[in-house]
Every structure is written in structure tokens, then in C-alpha cells.
Write a protein that holds these residues in place. Structure first.
Motif, PDB file in Angstrom:
ATOM      1  N   ASP A   1       0.830  -1.218   0.000  1.00  0.00           N
ATOM      2  CA  ASP A   1       0.000   0.000   0.000  1.00  0.00           C
ATOM      3  C   ASP A   1       0.860   1.261   0.000  1.00  0.00           C
ATOM      4  O   ASP A   1       0.391   2.340  -0.358  1.00  0.00           O
ATOM      5  CB  ASP A   1      -0.970  -0.007   1.194  1.00  0.00           C
ATOM      6  CG  ASP A   1      -0.254  -0.233   2.509  1.00  0.00           C
ATOM      7  OD1 ASP A   1       0.750  -0.986   2.504  1.00  0.00           O
ATOM      8  OD2 ASP A   1      -0.653   0.352   3.524  1.00  0.00           O
ATOM      9  N   LYS A   2       2.134   1.147   0.379  1.00  0.00           N
ATOM     10  CA  LYS A   2       3.073   2.288   0.312  1.00  0.00           C
ATOM     11  C   LYS A   2       4.138   2.029  -0.748  1.00  0.00           C
ATOM     12  O   LYS A   2       5.263   2.546  -0.652  1.00  0.00           O
ATOM     13  CB  LYS A   2       3.735   2.512   1.680  1.00  0.00           C
ATOM     14  CG  LYS A   2       2.756   2.883   2.786  1.00  0.00           C
ATOM     15  CD  LYS A   2       2.215   4.292   2.578  1.00  0.00           C
ATOM     16  CE  LYS A   2       1.199   4.668   3.661  1.00  0.00           C
ATOM     17  NZ  LYS A   2       0.442   5.878   3.305  1.00  0.00           N
ATOM     18  N   LEU A   3       3.771   1.238  -1.738  1.00  0.00           N
ATOM     19  CA  LEU A   3       4.690   0.893  -2.837  1.00  0.00           C
ATOM     20  C   LEU A   3       6.046   0.385  -2.324  1.00  0.00           C
ATOM     21  O   LEU A   3       7.092   0.653  -2.897  1.00  0.00           O
ATOM     22  CB  LEU A   3       4.874   2.088  -3.786  1.00  0.00           C
ATOM     23  CG  LEU A   3       3.587   2.660  -4.404  1.00  0.00           C
ATOM     24  CD1 LEU A   3       3.918   3.696  -5.461  1.00  0.00           C
ATOM     25  CD2 LEU A   3       2.709   1.577  -4.994  1.00  0.00           C
TER      26      LEU A   3
ATOM     27  N   ALA B   1       7.821   1.215   0.118  1.00  0.00           N
ATOM     28  CA  ALA B   1       8.799   2.241   0.534  1.00  0.00           C
ATOM     29  C   ALA B   1       9.593   1.733   1.735  1.00  0.00           C
ATOM     30  O   ALA B   1       9.079   1.007   2.588  1.00  0.00           O
ATOM     31  CB  ALA B   1       8.083   3.549   0.870  1.00  0.00           C
TER      32      ALA B   1
ATOM     33  N   LYS C   1       2.998  -3.551  -8.496  1.00  0.00           N
ATOM     34  CA  LYS C   1       3.268  -2.158  -8.833  1.00  0.00           C
ATOM     35  C   LYS C   1       4.684  -1.719  -8.503  1.00  0.00           C
ATOM     36  O   LYS C   1       5.241  -0.875  -9.203  1.00  0.00           O
ATOM     37  CB  LYS C   1       2.269  -1.284  -8.065  1.00  0.00           C
ATOM     38  CG  LYS C   1       1.948  -0.020  -8.813  1.00  0.00           C
ATOM     39  CD  LYS C   1       0.811   0.765  -8.225  1.00  0.00           C
ATOM     40  CE  LYS C   1       0.942   2.205  -8.682  1.00  0.00           C
ATOM     41  NZ  LYS C   1       0.009   3.081  -8.015  1.00  0.00           N
TER      42      LYS C   1
ATOM     43  N   ALA D   1       9.449   1.910  -4.007  1.00  0.00           N
ATOM     44  CA  ALA D   1       9.450   3.307  -4.478  1.00  0.00           C
ATOM     45  C   ALA D   1      10.399   4.181  -3.671  1.00  0.00           C
ATOM     46  O   ALA D   1      10.281   5.405  -3.680  1.00  0.00           O
ATOM     47  CB  ALA D   1       8.034   3.876  -4.456  1.00  0.00           C
TER      48      ALA D   1
ATOM     49  N   ALA E   1      13.179   5.298  -0.311  1.00  0.00           N
ATOM     50  CA  ALA E   1      13.133   5.608   1.114  1.00  0.00           C
ATOM     51  C   ALA E   1      11.776   6.233   1.433  1.00  0.00           C
ATOM     52  O   ALA E   1      11.190   6.926   0.593  1.00  0.00           O
ATOM     53  CB  ALA E   1      14.259   6.570   1.471  1.00  0.00           C
ATOM     54  N   ASP E   2      11.286   5.970   2.642  1.00  0.00           N
ATOM     55  CA  ASP E   2       9.969   6.482   3.019  1.00  0.00           C
ATOM     56  C   ASP E   2      10.051   7.986   3.286  1.00  0.00           C
ATOM     57  O   ASP E   2      10.675   8.427   4.253  1.00  0.00           O
ATOM     58  CB  ASP E   2       9.463   5.732   4.262  1.00  0.00           C
ATOM     59  CG  ASP E   2       7.988   6.001   4.490  1.00  0.00           C
ATOM     60  OD1 ASP E   2       7.572   7.176   4.384  1.00  0.00           O
ATOM     61  OD2 ASP E   2       7.254   5.039   4.747  1.00  0.00           O
ATOM     62  N   ILE E   3       9.422   8.742   2.397  1.00  0.00           N
ATOM     63  CA  ILE E   3       9.553  10.205   2.422  1.00  0.00           C
ATOM     64  C   ILE E   3       8.856  10.799   3.654  1.00  0.00           C
ATOM     65  O   ILE E   3       9.179  11.913   4.079  1.00  0.00           O
ATOM     66  CB  ILE E   3       8.991  10.816   1.109  1.00  0.00           C
ATOM     67  CG1 ILE E   3       9.784  10.254  -0.090  1.00  0.00           C
ATOM     68  CG2 ILE E   3       9.082  12.337   1.096  1.00  0.00           C
ATOM     69  CD1 ILE E   3       9.189  10.565  -1.453  1.00  0.00           C
TER      70      ILE E   3
ATOM     71  N   LEU F   1      12.638   3.054  -7.465  1.00  0.00           N
ATOM     72  CA  LEU F   1      13.024   4.470  -7.481  1.00  0.00           C
ATOM     73  C   LEU F   1      13.849   4.790  -6.238  1.00  0.00           C
ATOM     74  O   LEU F   1      13.627   4.203  -5.170  1.00  0.00           O
ATOM     75  CB  LEU F   1      11.772   5.352  -7.500  1.00  0.00           C
ATOM     76  CG  LEU F   1      10.854   5.189  -8.710  1.00  0.00           C
ATOM     77  CD1 LEU F   1       9.623   6.078  -8.567  1.00  0.00           C
ATOM     78  CD2 LEU F   1      11.590   5.504 -10.014  1.00  0.00           C
TER      79      LEU F   1
ATOM     80  N   PRO G   1      15.205   9.819  -8.248  1.00  0.00           N
ATOM     81  CA  PRO G   1      14.490  11.102  -8.292  1.00  0.00           C
ATOM     82  C   PRO G   1      14.801  12.047  -7.127  1.00  0.00           C
ATOM     83  O   PRO G   1      14.106  13.046  -6.944  1.00  0.00           O
ATOM     84  CB  PRO G   1      13.015  10.656  -8.235  1.00  0.00           C
ATOM     85  CG  PRO G   1      13.038   9.381  -7.458  1.00  0.00           C
ATOM     86  CD  PRO G   1      14.370   8.731  -7.701  1.00  0.00           C
TER      87      PRO G   1
HETATM   88  N1  COA Z   1       7.721   7.190   0.630  1.00  0.00           N
HETATM   89  C1  COA Z   1       6.560   7.152   1.313  1.00  0.00           C
HETATM   90  N2  COA Z   1       5.378   6.854   0.762  1.00  0.00           N
HETATM   91  C2  COA Z   1       5.385   6.542  -0.553  1.00  0.00           C
HETATM   92  C3  COA Z   1       6.551   6.562  -1.318  1.00  0.00           C
HETATM   93  C4  COA Z   1       7.770   6.886  -0.674  1.00  0.00           C
HETATM   94  N3  COA Z   1       8.937   6.903  -1.320  1.00  0.00           N
HETATM   95  N4  COA Z   1       6.243   6.229  -2.599  1.00  0.00           N
HETATM   96  C5  COA Z   1       4.911   6.008  -2.603  1.00  0.00           C
HETATM   97  N5  COA Z   1       4.390   6.204  -1.375  1.00  0.00           N
HETATM   98  C6  COA Z   1       2.994   6.058  -0.941  1.00  0.00           C
HETATM   99  C7  COA Z   1       2.156   7.241  -1.397  1.00  0.00           C
HETATM  100  O1  COA Z   1       2.311   8.324  -0.497  1.00  0.00           O
HETATM  101  C8  COA Z   1       0.788   6.634  -1.364  1.00  0.00           C
HETATM  102  O2  COA Z   1       0.346   6.556  -0.013  1.00  0.00           O
HETATM  103  P1  COA Z   1      -1.178   6.972   0.392  1.00  0.00           P
HETATM  104  O3  COA Z   1      -2.033   6.006  -0.387  1.00  0.00           O
HETATM  105  O4  COA Z   1      -1.211   6.753   1.853  1.00  0.00           O
HETATM  106  O5  COA Z   1      -1.340   8.388  -0.065  1.00  0.00           O
HETATM  107  C9  COA Z   1       1.029   5.200  -1.834  1.00  0.00           C
HETATM  108  O6  COA Z   1       2.409   4.951  -1.599  1.00  0.00           O
HETATM  109  C10 COA Z   1       0.771   5.000  -3.290  1.00  0.00           C
HETATM  110  O7  COA Z   1       1.536   5.937  -4.032  1.00  0.00           O
HETATM  111  P2  COA Z   1       0.919   6.968  -5.091  1.00  0.00           P
HETATM  112  O8  COA Z   1       1.849   8.124  -5.192  1.00  0.00           O
HETATM  113  O9  COA Z   1      -0.500   7.239  -4.783  1.00  0.00           O
HETATM  114  O10 COA Z   1       1.005   6.062  -6.422  1.00  0.00           O
HETATM  115  P3  COA Z   1       1.100   6.600  -7.909  1.00  0.00           P
HETATM  116  O11 COA Z   1       0.891   5.402  -8.766  1.00  0.00           O
HETATM  117  O12 COA Z   1       0.215   7.782  -8.120  1.00  0.00           O
HETATM  118  O13 COA Z   1       2.605   7.129  -8.086  1.00  0.00           O
HETATM  119  C11 COA Z   1       5.011   6.994  -7.839  1.00  0.00           C
HETATM  120  C12 COA Z   1       3.687   6.212  -8.009  1.00  0.00           C
HETATM  121  C13 COA Z   1       6.121   5.962  -7.615  1.00  0.00           C
HETATM  122  C14 COA Z   1       5.313   7.781  -9.122  1.00  0.00           C
HETATM  123  C15 COA Z   1       4.915   7.958  -6.652  1.00  0.00           C
HETATM  124  O14 COA Z   1       4.417   7.237  -5.542  1.00  0.00           O
HETATM  125  C16 COA Z   1       6.216   8.581  -6.249  1.00  0.00           C
HETATM  126  O15 COA Z   1       6.692   9.491  -6.929  1.00  0.00           O
HETATM  127  N6  COA Z   1       6.812   8.129  -5.130  1.00  0.00           N
HETATM  128  C17 COA Z   1       8.004   8.708  -4.595  1.00  0.00           C
HETATM  129  C18 COA Z   1       9.208   8.211  -5.354  1.00  0.00           C
HETATM  130  C19 COA Z   1      10.463   8.861  -4.826  1.00  0.00           C
HETATM  131  O16 COA Z   1      10.670  10.057  -4.947  1.00  0.00           O
HETATM  132  N7  COA Z   1      11.348   8.022  -4.248  1.00  0.00           N
HETATM  133  C20 COA Z   1      12.628   8.460  -3.794  1.00  0.00           C
HETATM  134  C21 COA Z   1      12.612   8.879  -2.388  1.00  0.00           C
HETATM  135  S1  COA Z   1      14.199   9.522  -1.937  1.00  0.00           S
END
Ligand code: COA
Length: 259
Positions: A22-24, A26, A59, A63, A65-67, A108, A132
Motif C-alpha cells: 500500500d506504500k509501494l 517504501a 506495482k 518506491a 526511502a519512506d519520504i 526508485l 528522483p
Molecule cells: N515514501 C513514502 N510513501 C510513498 C513513497 C515513498 N517513497 N512512494 C509512494 N508512497 C505512498 C504514497 O504516499 C501513497 O500513499 P497513500 O495512499 O497513503 O497516499 C502510496 O504509496 C501509493 O503511491 P501513489 O503516489 O499514490 O502512487 P502513484 O501510482 O500515483 O505514483 C510513484 C507512483 C512511484 C510515481 C509515486 O508514488 C512517487 O513518486 N513516489 C516517490 C518516489 C520517490 O521520490 N522516491 C525516492 C525517495 S528519496
């Protein structure tokens, strides 16, 4: 047994799955701690010869580190955060057993860095890779600035790190970031068949080959060749070396014992 990981064993293959779909997937501090724990155990586990690392769901591999923890980072905590992840990823890189990353979606930031710490990467056709971090005003902190140029070359690495752009599996294949791309539904079969192929090789030879490549990447060619000669010598001290040569001469498959 783990909160954020699933661990399965199929014979001599261990399969580790990051389990926060659910948090991809992270990487929060719990995932990093549990990765350290599971890989420390797998390193010592005499019954495990190859590890497959993947993510739960269709999916994401991870994605990154947890931001959500980022706003609290100060320079001291951020350095600790970076060093901790780097330590865990180096443990994976130097496990002494092949670790296959089966990249099943987004890889990512820290997810890409985690895949790069693995020995071999294969990807599903929906996989996406990128560093990114610059979009968040930071730089990669789990080894991306070091391992990406070592894998794809300095020019491509700088372009990817500075633009923060995401690339698809085909582009990742074309720059050598992954070794193979297959449809998602075939990814785990492909990873297992690669693992089974590796199981037919001498385990000590695999360990020494990984060590020769990893150590050799850090030193001059001359020193690297010396490391290779030393480890080649060591590989010839094994029973497996005798068995490998004997089996070839007797026109049969070798039965390696890992010693
Ligand atoms: N840290 C924390 N939470 C994350 C995350 C991360 N790196 N990547 C995804 N999530 C969470 C989202 O906040 C979301 O949570 P929510 O449902 O509680 O709001 C859930 O995972 C699903 O992600 P979402 O963004 O809704 O999916 P999407 O298909 O629209 O987009 C991505 C997918 C990968 C493009 C987008 O999630 C993203 O850009 N993630 C961050 C990637 C990143 O910058 N990683 C490097 C960190 S240094």
C-alpha cells in the motif's frame, strides 16, 4: 516473523519480499532493520545458496526511502540514515551468495539503490527505474551516486541523477542496469530458473567470483589482477575444483559440495 518482509524458502533458494504494497514498498526504518536482520541470517544459513529479492504486489519493487520521515531529518540524523542504509546494502552486495533482484515495478531512489546492491537484476516489462532525489532537494544516500556509475558508466549515471528522470525496463536493459526483461507474470519463474542455474555451479567459486569483481572495482587494474590471482589460487584449494575438473574429464555433471 517480520512486520515488513516475507521470507520463503524453496530448497536452497530463499525468497525475500518487501511487504508494504500500500506504500509501494517504501523503505522505512523498520524495513531497513528487517532487511539487515534477514540478510545477516541468510548469509550464515548453510542451507541457502541463492537469494531472490522482490516486492509484494504488481506495482513496486520499492518506491524508495519512506519520504514521510524526511521532514524530521537534520544533518546528523540524515548522515546516520544514509550510513545505516549503506551498511545494509553493502551486506547484500557482499553476501557471499548471489542475490537476484526481481524488479517487479517501481525501483526508485532507495529502491533502485537496493536493486543495484544485488548481484544480478532482472525486471518485469512494467518496471521503472530512477534516482528522483533531486526532485526532493537531496541527493541519493543509499549508494546511488557510487553504484549507478559503476554499473552504467559515469555519463549516463550523472544524466539520470541530475535529471531525476524515470526510465522504463527497456531503457534500463539498454544501458545495462538490468540483464533481462520479461513479462510480469513470468518474472518469478525467470528469477527461479536463474537461481536454479546458479545452484548447479560451485558455491565457493560463485562467492570468490563476486568477491573478485566487487573488490576489483575499487582498485587499480594491477591490484585487481592480483586479487583475482589470489582468489583463483584459493578456488583451486577446494574439493569442488577437483570435482569440476574430474567431472569434465569423465564427461558427467559435477556434484559440487561447496567446499
Ligand atoms: N515514501 C513514502 N510513501 C510513498 C513513497 C515513498 N517513497 N512512494 C509512494 N508512497 C505512498 C504514497 O504516499 C501513497 O500513499 P497513500 O495512499 O497513503 O497516499 C502510496 O504509496 C501509493 O503511491 P501513489 O503516489 O499514490 O502512487 P502513484 O501510482 O500515483 O505514483 C510513484 C507512483 C512511484 C510515481 C509515486 O508514488 C512517487 O513518486 N513516489 C516517490 C518516489 C520517490 O521520490 N522516491 C525516492 C525517495 S528519496
Amino acid at each position: 516473523m517480520y512486520e515488513t518482509l516475507l521470507l520463503e524458502k524453496e530448497g536452497r533458494i530463499a525468497i525475500v519480499k518487501i511487504n508494504r504494497p500500500d506504500k509501494l514498498n517504501a523503505l522505512n526504518s523498520k524495513v531497513i532493520d528487517e532487511l539487515e536482520d534477514v540478510f545477516t541470517r541468510l548469509k550464515e544459513d548453510p542451507e541457502v545458496f541463492v537469494v531472490i529479492l522482490t516486492g509484494v504486489g504488481e506495482k513496486a519493487f520499492s518506491a524508495g526511502a519512506d519520504i514521510s520521515g524526511f521532514p524530521e531529518l537534520d544533518p546528523i540524523k540524515a548522515k546516520e540514515f544514509s550510513l545505516k542504509g549503506q551498511r545494509v546494502f553493502s551486506l547484500i552486495e557482499n553476501l557471499g551468495k548471489p542475490v537476484i533482484a526481481a524488479v517487479n515495478g517501481y525501483a526508485l531512489g532507495g529502491g533502485c539503490e537496493l536493486a543495484m546492491a544485488c548481484t544480478i537484476r532482472i525486471a518485469s516489462n512494467n518496471a521503472k527505474f530512477g534516482q528522483p532525489e533531486v526532485n526532493l532537494g537531496i541527493i541519493p544516500g543509499y549508494g546511488g551516486t557510487q553504484r549507478l556509475p559503476r554499473i552504467v558508466g559515469k555519463g549516463r549515471a550523472l544524466e539520470l541523477i541530475l535529471t531525476g528522470r524515470t526510465i522504463d525496463a527497456q531503457e534500463a536493459y539498454s544501458i545495462g542496469l538490468v540483464s533481462k526483461v520479461v513479462p510480469l507474470e513470468q518474472l518469478m519463474d525467470e528469477a527461479k530458473s536463474l537461481a536454479n542455474l546458479l545452484l548447479t555451479k560451485g558455491p565457493v567459486a560463485l562467492r570468490l567470483a563476486i568477491e573478485a569483481v566487487n573488490r576489483g572495482m575499487e582498485v587499480s587494474l594491477e591490484e585487481g589482477l592480483r586479487i583475482e590471482a589470489d582468489l583463483f589460487g584459493l578456488s583451486c584449494a577446494t574439493e569442488d575444483q577437483k570435482e569440476g575438473a574430474r567431472a569434465f574429464l569423465e564427461k558427467r555433471k559435477p556434484e559440487f559440495k561447496g567446499r
